[in-house]
Design a protein around this motif. Sequence first.
Motif, mmCIF file in Angstrom:
data_model
loop_
_atom_site.group_PDB
_atom_site.id
_atom_site.type_symbol
_atom_site.label_atom_id
_atom_site.label_comp_id
_atom_site.label_asym_id
_atom_site.label_seq_id
_atom_site.Cartn_x
_atom_site.Cartn_y
_atom_site.Cartn_z
ATOM 1 N N GLN A 175 0.868 -1.171 0.000
ATOM 2 C CA GLN A 175 0.000 0.000 0.000
ATOM 3 C C GLN A 175 0.909 1.226 0.000
ATOM 4 O OE1 GLN A 175 -3.931 -0.954 2.334
ATOM 5 N NE2 GLN A 175 -2.217 -1.219 3.737
ATOM 6 N N ALA A 176 0.481 2.269 -0.679
ATOM 7 C CA ALA A 176 1.372 3.424 -0.802
ATOM 8 C C ALA A 176 0.593 4.724 -0.659
ATOM 9 C CB ALA A 176 2.087 3.389 -2.157
ATOM 10 N N GLY A 177 1.337 5.794 -0.448
ATOM 11 C CA GLY A 177 0.713 7.094 -0.254
ATOM 12 C C GLY A 177 0.328 7.772 -1.542
ATOM 13 N N HIS A 178 -0.512 7.120 -2.333
ATOM 14 C CA HIS A 178 -0.954 7.696 -3.596
ATOM 15 C C HIS A 178 -2.474 7.697 -3.662
ATOM 16 C CE1 HIS A 178 2.897 8.001 -5.921
ATOM 17 N NE2 HIS A 178 3.276 7.267 -4.898
ATOM 18 N N THR A 179 -3.007 8.406 -4.636
ATOM 19 C CA THR A 179 -4.445 8.658 -4.697
ATOM 20 C C THR A 179 -5.207 7.519 -5.357
ATOM 21 O OG1 THR A 179 -4.088 9.868 -6.761
ATOM 22 C CG2 THR A 179 -4.167 11.156 -4.722
ATOM 23 N N TYR A 180 -5.311 6.406 -4.673
ATOM 24 C CA TYR A 180 -6.198 5.339 -5.107
ATOM 25 C C TYR A 180 -6.765 4.680 -3.863
ATOM 26 C CZ TYR A 180 -2.950 1.614 -3.765
ATOM 27 O OH TYR A 180 -2.149 0.753 -3.056
ATOM 28 N N SER A 181 -7.840 3.947 -4.022
ATOM 29 C CA SER A 181 -8.420 3.250 -2.880
ATOM 30 C C SER A 181 -9.177 2.026 -3.378
ATOM 31 C CB SER A 181 -9.392 4.168 -2.116
ATOM 32 O OG SER A 181 -10.516 4.492 -2.921
ATOM 33 N N GLY A 182 -9.417 1.103 -2.468
ATOM 34 C CA GLY A 182 -10.277 -0.038 -2.761
ATOM 35 C C GLY A 182 -9.796 -0.943 -3.865
ATOM 36 N N LEU A 183 -8.475 -1.204 -3.951
ATOM 37 C CA LEU A 183 -7.949 -2.142 -4.933
ATOM 38 C C LEU A 183 -8.067 -3.551 -4.349
ATOM 39 C CD1 LEU A 183 -6.477 -2.987 -7.502
ATOM 40 C CD2 LEU A 183 -4.308 -2.435 -6.367
ATOM 41 N N ALA A 184 -9.032 -4.318 -4.824
ATOM 42 C CA ALA A 184 -9.262 -5.667 -4.318
ATOM 43 C C ALA A 184 -8.479 -6.671 -5.153
ATOM 44 C CB ALA A 184 -10.750 -5.998 -4.349
ATOM 45 N N VAL A 185 -7.630 -7.452 -4.496
ATOM 46 C CA VAL A 185 -6.851 -8.490 -5.175
ATOM 47 C C VAL A 185 -7.312 -9.849 -4.667
ATOM 48 C CG1 VAL A 185 -4.858 -7.030 -5.647
ATOM 49 C CG2 VAL A 185 -4.993 -8.263 -3.477
ATOM 50 N N ASP A 186 -7.361 -10.824 -5.570
ATOM 51 C CA ASP A 186 -7.909 -12.126 -5.198
ATOM 52 C C ASP A 186 -7.315 -13.210 -6.095
ATOM 53 O OD1 ASP A 186 -9.425 -13.989 -3.862
ATOM 54 O OD2 ASP A 186 -11.370 -13.209 -4.513
ATOM 55 N N ASN A 187 -7.583 -14.467 -5.703
ATOM 56 C CA ASN A 187 -7.219 -15.641 -6.512
ATOM 57 C C ASN A 187 -5.744 -15.641 -6.905
ATOM 58 O OD1 ASN A 187 -9.969 -16.575 -6.561
ATOM 59 N ND2 ASN A 187 -10.393 -14.973 -8.063
ATOM 60 N N LEU A 188 -4.906 -15.447 -5.903
ATOM 61 C CA LEU A 188 -3.457 -15.442 -6.116
ATOM 62 C C LEU A 188 -2.940 -16.875 -6.244
ATOM 63 C CD1 LEU A 188 -0.594 -14.100 -6.054
ATOM 64 C CD2 LEU A 188 -0.716 -14.356 -3.552
ATOM 65 N N VAL A 189 -2.241 -17.146 -7.334
ATOM 66 C CA VAL A 189 -1.583 -18.430 -7.540
ATOM 67 C C VAL A 189 -0.133 -18.154 -7.924
ATOM 68 C CG1 VAL A 189 -1.478 -20.546 -8.906
ATOM 69 C CG2 VAL A 189 -3.702 -19.601 -8.248
ATOM 70 N N VAL A 190 0.795 -18.793 -7.221
ATOM 71 C CA VAL A 190 2.218 -18.633 -7.506
ATOM 72 C C VAL A 190 2.796 -19.997 -7.868
ATOM 73 C CG1 VAL A 190 4.457 -17.849 -6.655
ATOM 74 C CG2 VAL A 190 2.358 -16.724 -5.859
ATOM 75 N N THR A 191 3.514 -20.058 -8.983
ATOM 76 C CA THR A 191 4.135 -21.310 -9.422
ATOM 77 C C THR A 191 5.619 -21.087 -9.686
ATOM 78 O OG1 THR A 191 3.631 -20.885 -11.761
ATOM 79 C CG2 THR A 191 1.993 -22.133 -10.486
ATOM 80 N N TYR A 192 6.331 -22.203 -9.765
ATOM 81 C CA TYR A 192 7.764 -22.160 -10.031
ATOM 82 C C TYR A 192 8.103 -23.139 -11.138
ATOM 83 C CZ TYR A 192 12.780 -22.958 -9.400
ATOM 84 O OH TYR A 192 14.132 -23.089 -9.614
ATOM 85 N N THR A 193 8.840 -22.676 -12.122
ATOM 86 C CA THR A 193 9.324 -23.520 -13.207
ATOM 87 C C THR A 193 10.836 -23.623 -13.085
ATOM 88 O OG1 THR A 193 7.542 -22.761 -14.651
ATOM 89 C CG2 THR A 193 9.393 -23.895 -15.693
ATOM 90 N N PRO A 194 11.365 -24.799 -12.768
ATOM 91 C CA PRO A 194 12.807 -24.928 -12.557
ATOM 92 C C PRO A 194 13.595 -24.908 -13.859
ATOM 93 C CG PRO A 194 11.769 -27.069 -12.386
ATOM 94 C CD PRO A 194 10.648 -26.069 -12.556
#
Length: 254
Positions: free
Chosen positions: A210-229
Amino acid sequence: MNSRFFLLSAGALIAASSVHAQLISESFTYSSGNLTTVSSGAWAAHSGAGSNPVQVNAGGAAVLAGGSGTREDVNRALGSTYVDGVLTASFTVDLSLGSVPTTGTGTYFFHFKDGSNTGFRGRVYLGSPSVADTDLFRIGLENDASDGGASISYTSDLDRTEVHTVTISYDVAARTSKLWVNAPTSGAATLQDSTPAGSFLEITSVGFRQAGHTYSGLAVDNLVVTYTPVPEPEEWAAIVGAGLIGFALWRRRR
């Protein structure tokens, strides 16, 4: 054994070398409240702990908000330390109940992270639109730039009232990144930063900022992280060897 067997074996080895190991699958299905609390420690603060904390809303999404004063940034560990290969994170962004940045060239809200509180790579930015329209915004990418950096590249304008899927990949050893918006990673990247980050970092987690800039209500969802060796040398040797044997048998049978 015939050539078909060896060619199939080579194909199987190639496929095995490109397996995506899933590290995180996060749908934020917690009770409403501070993310670090309701997730029972799965998410931890690495900056501004407890000050304007990241919230989980009733819809099951983590909500980020910019503004004045100290604001909490959070991360979730990947379970290991990554020094090579490609890390890929995909998540949805929804600004339909929030507001977009109206000025400036953007602020980053997602990143890959090392074991410190300041080592970030593959930064994803929330940017103001190219025209004056409060229903539009843009997504940006840079490996390691600060807010408003001249080297940040941006997508075309996106509709604030729609949910968008953002996917970013970071090549740990090469220190480069690619980003897709509403598109499969099998196709051309929407944005890419091929200029290596200034220094190498060992990646241990992913973070939301989160940062001190002029935006609000940014909803993030369904995070998937993968790794390819990166395939090990012996894997490449097996792949090449099987292919050569198969080709030789194919030639001899003709």
